[in-house]
Enzyme design. Structure first.
Site, PDB file in Angstrom:
ATOM      1  N   GLU A  41       0.808  -1.211   0.000  1.00 21.33           N
ATOM      2  CA  GLU A  41       0.000   0.000   0.000  1.00 21.33           C
ATOM      3  C   GLU A  41       0.848   1.271   0.000  1.00 21.33           C
ATOM      4  O   GLU A  41       0.369   2.333  -0.389  1.00 21.33           O
ATOM      5  CB  GLU A  41      -0.943  -0.001   1.210  1.00 21.33           C
ATOM      6  CG  GLU A  41      -1.977  -1.110   1.158  1.00 21.33           C
ATOM      7  CD  GLU A  41      -2.895  -1.125   2.369  1.00 21.33           C
ATOM      8  OE1 GLU A  41      -4.043  -1.558   2.215  1.00 21.33           O
ATOM      9  OE2 GLU A  41      -2.458  -0.713   3.460  1.00 21.33           O
ATOM     10  N   GLY A 107     -12.504  -3.922   1.888  1.00 17.81           N
ATOM     11  CA  GLY A 107     -13.556  -4.796   1.377  1.00 17.81           C
ATOM     12  C   GLY A 107     -14.789  -3.958   1.087  1.00 17.81           C
ATOM     13  O   GLY A 107     -15.176  -3.107   1.898  1.00 17.81           O
ATOM     14  N   MET A 223      -9.405  -2.142   8.428  1.00 21.82           N
ATOM     15  CA  MET A 223      -8.920  -2.409   9.780  1.00 21.82           C
ATOM     16  C   MET A 223      -8.080  -1.291  10.405  1.00 21.82           C
ATOM     17  O   MET A 223      -7.502  -1.485  11.466  1.00 21.82           O
ATOM     18  CB  MET A 223      -8.116  -3.717   9.774  1.00 21.82           C
ATOM     19  CG  MET A 223      -8.923  -4.924   9.315  1.00 21.82           C
ATOM     20  SD  MET A 223      -7.950  -6.453   9.184  1.00 21.82           S
ATOM     21  CE  MET A 223      -7.574  -6.760  10.909  1.00 21.82           C
ATOM     22  N   GLU A 224      -8.030  -0.110   9.772  1.00 22.41           N
ATOM     23  CA  GLU A 224      -7.178   0.950  10.312  1.00 22.41           C
ATOM     24  C   GLU A 224      -7.792   2.356  10.307  1.00 22.41           C
ATOM     25  O   GLU A 224      -7.472   3.190  11.150  1.00 22.41           O
ATOM     26  CB  GLU A 224      -5.848   1.035   9.533  1.00 22.41           C
ATOM     27  CG  GLU A 224      -4.983  -0.187   9.587  1.00 22.41           C
ATOM     28  CD  GLU A 224      -5.374  -1.254   8.594  1.00 22.41           C
ATOM     29  OE1 GLU A 224      -5.106  -2.448   8.826  1.00 22.41           O
ATOM     30  OE2 GLU A 224      -5.981  -0.885   7.547  1.00 22.41           O
ATOM     31  N   ASP A 247     -11.878  -6.538  -2.647  1.00 25.33           N
ATOM     32  CA  ASP A 247     -12.851  -7.634  -2.586  1.00 25.33           C
ATOM     33  C   ASP A 247     -14.186  -7.053  -2.152  1.00 25.33           C
ATOM     34  O   ASP A 247     -14.306  -5.853  -1.907  1.00 25.33           O
ATOM     35  CB  ASP A 247     -12.372  -8.713  -1.597  1.00 25.33           C
ATOM     36  CG  ASP A 247     -12.146  -8.146  -0.205  1.00 25.33           C
ATOM     37  OD1 ASP A 247     -13.130  -8.048   0.550  1.00 25.33           O
ATOM     38  OD2 ASP A 247     -10.997  -7.774   0.130  1.00 25.33           O
TER      39      ASP A 247
END
Length: 279
Positions: A41, A107, A223-224, A247
């Site tokens: 990333e 996602g 998640m961040e 996804d």
């Protein structure tokens, strides 16, 4: 002077002193902080730097340099909310960036979005946080450790950065997702400003996606982001989270993630690089 009026003056004065102290707590420098959760990333961002230099702060590697005319500092946070919050706090304390941008993958939870599409986070929220207040009232709000007050459920992005990103993305050449046949999708990459939710879990469940849509109207999950947003919100540093979908957070998420995350990571990084150049 009567006692109630005197007490009002005292409380008002204390409030002003507290507000002034809080506002003056963080003094920024003319540098932009760029964050991503893991190597893929931030790799493109680092490659775009000129006059780069590595600085290690408490074991975390930061890379300073320039993108165009802008001074930047880049770091990999690691996966998860604690890692993201720690790296953000270290960056703010050591480098004092004027603003923070986060680039990465996510996602998709909006059924209208596909892998490769981009969500500019107009707001972020913790989807896995909950507490009971002193009045036994359930809330999703975190509490600000500085003011002791409740934070908003949704952390708003900086409006100036958000509008700039919305304009800049129109000039960026984004990659379509490769088809199984080896071609490239004719469907143009969709970019939207929406809601990104954060939790310490990789979502790969249609049922969970349904819940995130119902509870938060979420367009993407990762998640961040909300951890970075909360730190910036509490320190009063402008921020923006940008996510490209790898996804759809469904039962096939792990397969899609492995296949599409390189393209998704590149699309997000391209937008962030273009955004920095446009500052």
């Amino acid at each position: 002077m009567n006692k109630p009026f005197a007490l009002t003056i005292v409380f008002f004065t204390l409030s002003l002193v507290h507000s002034f102290t809080f506002a003056q707590r963080y003094k920024s420098k003319p540098i932009t902080g760029l964050l991503g959760a893991f190597g893929a990333e931030v790799a493109l961002v680092k490659e775009s730097l000129t006059k780069s230099k590595t600085v290690v702060v408490d074991g975390i590697t930061f890379t300073t340099g320039r993108i165009g005319k802008q001074r930047v500092v880049v770091a990999e946070t690691g996966i998860g909310k604690v890692n993201a919050a720690m790296t953000t706090a270290l960056m703010l304390d050591h480098f004092r960036p004027k603003r923070v941008l986060f680039t990465g993958i996510a996602g998709g939870t909006n059924p209208d979005l596909q892998p490769g599409d981009i969500v500019i986070a107009g707001q972020t929220a913790h989807h896995d946080y909950g507490s009971i207040t002193d009045k036994n009232t359930p809330t999703r709000q975190t509490r600000n450790a500085i003011t002791r007050e409740f934070n908003p459920v949704y952390f708003p992005a900086d409006s100036v950065l958000m509008r700039l990103a919305e304009n800049v993305v129109k000039t960026v050449s984004l990659e379509g997702i490769p088809l199984a046949s080896g071609g490239v999708s004719d469907r143009p990459v969709k970019v939207m400003t929406g809601t990104v939710v954060t939790g310490d879990v990789f979502v790969a469940s249609p049922e969970k996606v349904k819940n995130l849509r119902a509870d938060f109207k979420a367009d993407a999950t990762e998640m961040e982001g909300a951890a970075v947003a909360q730190v910036c919100y509490q320190i009063q540093v402008p921020h923006l989270i940008i996510r490209s979908l790898s996804d759809r957070a469904d039962a096939e998420a792990h397969i899609a993630y492995d296949k599409f995350y390189p393209t998704a990571a590149r699309n997000s990084a391209k937008l962030v690089i273009a955004l920095v150049k446009a500052l």
